[in-house]
Design a protein around this motif. Sequence first.
Motif: not given
Length: 228
Positions: A69, A159, A162
Motif C-alpha cells: 500500500f 490505505p 485497507q
Amino acid sequence: MNTKVMTAIPFTIDRDWLFTHLHIKPGKPYVEDVVNMIEQALTIGKPKAAYRLAYIESKGEDFVVVDGFKFTSRVLRVNLAETFKVVPYVITCGEELEGWAKTFHHMFETYCADGIMEAVMHSARVAFFAQIAEEYNLGHAVNMNPGSLEDWPLKEQAPLFQLLGDTKSLIGVELKESFLMSPIKTVSGFRFSKEGSYENCQLCPREKCPGRRAPYEQNLYAERYQLK
C-alpha cells in the motif's frame, strides 16, 4: 492480513487533567455529578485497538510502500528513512463508551462526556503504545497520523484502513466516506522507531490547539523535510 486486536486495554481517568481540561473548579455543586459520570465511564469503557507489524517495501522522494500500500507524504518518507518496519494502528474509546455518552442530552453533560471519552482515549493510548513497544521492540518510537499535517492528508486514511482490514468487525471502527472515523474518539496512525524527537505539532502552525504537545517550529520543514 495478520491484524491483531487488543480488547482489554487498561485505562484510568486522570481527574486533575480532566477537571483542568473541562475548566471545572473543585467545590462547585456540579462536581459530584461529574464524578458520578467518571465512575460510570470507568465501568462501561472498553477501549480497543487493531494493529499489525508491517514492512516498508520501497521508498520514493515523497512516498513509501508498506506491504503493498502506497502512502504519499514527504514528512513520512523522511521520518521512515532509517527503519524498515511500522506498526499501523487504530485505537478507539469504543462503541460502549460512545453509546453511553449519547444518553446525555443536557449541554453540560454532553460536554463532560466528551471530555471523559478523550481522557479514556489518552490513557488507553499510552497503555497501547507501551504494549506494542515491548511486543515489537520499537525502542524510542514516534507517531504520524493521517490528517494531522497538510503533507499527509486525511484521505491517506484509506490505505491505512485497507492495510488493517475489516476494523468494523474487529473493533467496531468504521471509516466514513469523509475519511473521518466512528466512534468519534478514535485515532489512527503509524508508530515506528526513530532517533530523536518528533511530534506532528512541530510542523503545525495552528494556534491555540488544545491537543498541542510541542511548539511549532517554523523552519523545521525547510531544514529537514523540503526537497533540495
